[in-house]
Design an enzyme around this catalytic site. Structure first.
Site, PDB file in Angstrom:
ATOM      1  N   ASP A 160      12.669 109.073 -37.715  1.00 55.95           N
ATOM      2  CA  ASP A 160      12.498 108.386 -38.931  1.00 55.95           C
ATOM      3  C   ASP A 160      10.926 108.125 -39.671  1.00 55.95           C
ATOM      4  O   ASP A 160      10.625 107.545 -40.820  1.00 55.95           O
ATOM      5  CB  ASP A 160      11.991 106.623 -38.201  1.00 55.95           C
ATOM      6  CG  ASP A 160      13.710 106.766 -36.777  1.00 55.95           C
ATOM      7  OD1 ASP A 160      14.774 106.214 -37.765  1.00 55.95           O
ATOM      8  OD2 ASP A 160      13.584 106.506 -36.113  1.00 55.95           O
ATOM      9  N   HIS A 188      14.418 101.990 -32.780  1.00 56.46           N
ATOM     10  CA  HIS A 188      15.005 103.330 -33.432  1.00 56.46           C
ATOM     11  C   HIS A 188      16.469 102.602 -33.135  1.00 56.46           C
ATOM     12  O   HIS A 188      16.967 102.812 -32.926  1.00 56.46           O
ATOM     13  CB  HIS A 188      15.225 104.701 -32.678  1.00 56.46           C
ATOM     14  CG  HIS A 188      15.776 105.463 -33.101  1.00 56.46           C
ATOM     15  ND1 HIS A 188      15.542 105.924 -34.591  1.00 56.46           N
ATOM     16  CD2 HIS A 188      16.949 106.181 -32.466  1.00 56.46           C
ATOM     17  CE1 HIS A 188      16.715 107.167 -34.869  1.00 56.46           C
ATOM     18  NE2 HIS A 188      17.722 106.866 -33.695  1.00 56.46           N
TER      19      HIS A 188
HETATM   20  P1  NAX Z   1      26.081 115.216 -29.133  1.00 55.84           P
HETATM   21  O1  NAX Z   1      27.093 114.457 -28.237  1.00 55.84           O
HETATM   22  O2  NAX Z   1      26.736 116.261 -29.757  1.00 55.84           O
HETATM   23  O3  NAX Z   1      25.844 115.466 -27.450  1.00 55.84           O
HETATM   24  C1  NAX Z   1      25.195 115.387 -26.114  1.00 55.84           C
HETATM   25  C2  NAX Z   1      25.692 115.904 -25.339  1.00 55.84           C
HETATM   26  O4  NAX Z   1      24.814 114.896 -24.411  1.00 55.84           O
HETATM   27  C3  NAX Z   1      26.985 116.565 -24.870  1.00 55.84           C
HETATM   28  O5  NAX Z   1      26.841 117.850 -24.863  1.00 55.84           O
HETATM   29  C4  NAX Z   1      27.213 115.559 -23.787  1.00 55.84           C
HETATM   30  O6  NAX Z   1      28.547 115.958 -22.835  1.00 55.84           O
HETATM   31  C5  NAX Z   1      25.818 115.516 -22.844  1.00 55.84           C
HETATM   32  N1  NAX Z   1      26.366 114.488 -22.373  1.00 55.84           N
HETATM   33  C6  NAX Z   1      26.054 113.502 -21.908  1.00 55.84           C
HETATM   34  N2  NAX Z   1      25.964 112.216 -21.127  1.00 55.84           N
HETATM   35  C7  NAX Z   1      24.975 113.518 -20.457  1.00 55.84           C
HETATM   36  C8  NAX Z   1      23.843 113.047 -18.949  1.00 55.84           C
HETATM   37  N3  NAX Z   1      24.364 112.327 -18.142  1.00 55.84           N
HETATM   38  N4  NAX Z   1      24.169 114.310 -18.790  1.00 55.84           N
HETATM   39  C9  NAX Z   1      23.983 115.886 -19.614  1.00 55.84           C
HETATM   40  N5  NAX Z   1      24.070 116.199 -20.515  1.00 55.84           N
HETATM   41  C10 NAX Z   1      25.019 114.924 -21.406  1.00 55.84           C
HETATM   42  O7  NAX Z   1      25.525 114.380 -29.697  1.00 55.84           O
HETATM   43  P2  NAX Z   1      24.254 115.477 -30.402  1.00 55.84           P
HETATM   44  O8  NAX Z   1      24.496 114.653 -31.609  1.00 55.84           O
HETATM   45  O9  NAX Z   1      22.967 116.012 -29.868  1.00 55.84           O
HETATM   46  O10 NAX Z   1      23.091 113.504 -30.290  1.00 55.84           O
HETATM   47  C11 NAX Z   1      22.386 112.921 -29.105  1.00 55.84           C
HETATM   48  C12 NAX Z   1      21.894 111.939 -28.900  1.00 55.84           C
HETATM   49  O11 NAX Z   1      20.745 111.478 -29.891  1.00 55.84           O
HETATM   50  C13 NAX Z   1      23.006 110.805 -29.001  1.00 55.84           C
HETATM   51  O12 NAX Z   1      22.399 109.385 -27.823  1.00 55.84           O
HETATM   52  C14 NAX Z   1      22.803 109.944 -30.639  1.00 55.84           C
HETATM   53  O13 NAX Z   1      22.622 108.651 -30.734  1.00 55.84           O
HETATM   54  C15 NAX Z   1      20.879 110.336 -30.378  1.00 55.84           C
HETATM   55  N6  NAX Z   1      19.741 110.469 -31.658  1.00 55.84           N
HETATM   56  C16 NAX Z   1      18.739 109.670 -31.617  1.00 55.84           C
HETATM   57  C17 NAX Z   1      18.387 109.720 -32.778  1.00 55.84           C
HETATM   58  C18 NAX Z   1      16.606 109.025 -32.404  1.00 55.84           C
HETATM   59  O14 NAX Z   1      15.956 109.078 -33.480  1.00 55.84           O
HETATM   60  N7  NAX Z   1      16.582 108.747 -31.098  1.00 55.84           N
HETATM   61  C19 NAX Z   1      18.390 111.089 -33.875  1.00 55.84           C
HETATM   62  C20 NAX Z   1      19.443 111.483 -33.619  1.00 55.84           C
HETATM   63  C21 NAX Z   1      20.691 111.092 -32.670  1.00 55.84           C
HETATM   64  O15 NAX Z   1      21.121 110.396 -33.443  1.00 55.84           O
END
Ligand code: NAX
Length: 338
Positions: A160, A188
């Site tokens: 952000d 966030h």
């Molecule tokens: P993806 O769905 O592409 O990847 C997430 C991965 O995490 C998957 O491979 C899944 O199997 C794995 N996972 C889920 N639970 C797990 C656990 N307990 N242990 C280990 N691995 C686990 O999502 P992606 O686009 O990479 O986003 C990841 C996270 O970042 C989401 O929660 C998203 O909302 C968040 N974001 C946060 C942002 C921020 O500024 N704080 C911005 C970007 C993003 O939206």
């Protein structure tokens, strides 16, 4: 030889993970001379694709990468780590209520908090990226205590912050390097308050306030705020996937600055446990302007910034949302007898 840094990325088989692991492995975070052992964790159903990422990292032939592990066992992944990039989280599914999403994430971050306490170094520093990032970090810190101090936990609002820098630079007609000290206050989420009241812009060789450089108060107090707040949704609309490359870059900026310190006179946005500054309840993981001391590598919330009524009102809204989220998460802990 310099001792390697052991860095864990959870959710490493996901979108952000794919961009993030290469940046860490090639020295963008800890520097070109610092060896890195990269540990990648994902859920068992992603084991195969995680293995593919590991193979690609090997094929990058990076001198800084001295070890790479692809794991699906949480305890093994948290062992002896120095840094944790907690990216993996339960995504919101259609029809899922906020309460259910929080409860699912509370489970994940409680478990990871315990794993940190049991297996990681007591000095481990943590960035939570997975949403709801601030509240996930709060829960994680709660279960990692007292072995790992609360000050070692943070949530990412750097994306952000970077979005705000880019918007100000574009509007002021300067390059990104000419803008500093924008602030993201709070959560966030769409209640965050992107604030440029204390930002500086170097224009035509002179450092001036962002308000002077942009010369459009209505934009800075209106459209600018909503552009930054809704940038994630705007990217999903176009790309059909959420921000990944820019999120990975922001996570690297966040940890690099924590590892080496901020520049004199510069502040960055980072969600950290509140010490009561600016009236934010103690302990809430809240995005503040922070400076990081290059010697101690500790962050400090920038003090004494003046807030007008407009800013106070915005900070109030995001504080209320975070209190609500925290209380719901704590309730979910109780209900699940955790
Ligand atoms: P993806 O769905 O592409 O990847 C997430 C991965 O995490 C998957 O491979 C899944 O199997 C794995 N996972 C889920 N639970 C797990 C656990 N307990 N242990 C280990 N691995 C686990 O999502 P992606 O686009 O990479 O986003 C990841 C996270 O970042 C989401 O929660 C998203 O909302 C968040 N974001 C946060 C942002 C921020 O500024 N704080 C911005 C970007 C993003 O939206």
């Amino acid at each position: 030889m310099v001792a390697p840094i052991r860095a864990l990325v959870t959710g490493a088989a996901g979108q952000i993970g794919y961009s993030l692991v290469i940046e860490i492995a090639k020295g963008d975070v800890f520097g070109p001379e610092q060896p890195v052992e990269l540990v990648m964790l994902d859920l068992p159903f992603c084991a195969q694709s995680l293995d593919g990422v590991k193979m690609e990292l090997q094929d990058c032939a990076l001198p800084t990468l001295v070890g790479v592990e692809a794991l699906t066992d949480e305890a093994a992944a948290f062992k002896n780590i120095d840094y944790a990039f907690l990216v993996g989280a339960m995504p919101r599914r259609e029809g899922m209520e906020r309460k259910d999403l929080l409860a699912a994430n509370v489970k994940i971050f409680k478990s990871q908090g315990k794993s940190l306490a049991e297996h990681a170094k007591p000095t481990t520093k943590v960035i939570v990226v997975g949403n709801p990032a601030n509240t996930n970090a709060f829960i994680c810190a709660k279960y990692a205590a007292p072995k790992i101090p609360a000050e070692n936990f943070s949530a990412m609002t750097r994306l952000d912050h970077n979005r705000a820098l880019a918007q100000v630079a574009a509007k002021a007609g300067v390059t990104i390097g000419a803008v500093k000290n924008v602030i993201i206050w709070g959560n966030h989420s769409s209640t965050q308050f992107p604030d440029v009241r204390h930002a500086k812009v170097t224009k035509d060789g002179k450092e001036v306030d962002a308000y002077t450089a942009v010369n459009d108060n209505a934009f800075l107090q209106g459209e600018f705020i909503s552009i930054v707040q809704k940038r994630g949704a705007a990217i999903i609309e176009r790309r059909k996937f959420s921000s990944a490359m820019s999120a990975a870059k922001a996570a690297c900026d966040h940890i690099r600055d924590w590892h080496v310190g901020t520049q004199p006179g510069q502040f960055i946005s980072m969600a950290v446990p509140s010490d009561g500054s600016y009236g934010v309840p103690q302990g809430l993981i809240f995005s503040f302007p922070v400076q990081i001391c290059p010697d101690t590598k500790k962050w400090k919330i920038v003090q004494g910034l003046e807030l007008d009524e407009f800013a106070k009102g915005k900070i109030d809204v995001t504080t209320k949302e975070l209190i609500e989220e925290r209380d719901e998460a704590l309730k979910a802990c109780e209900e699940a007898n955790m």
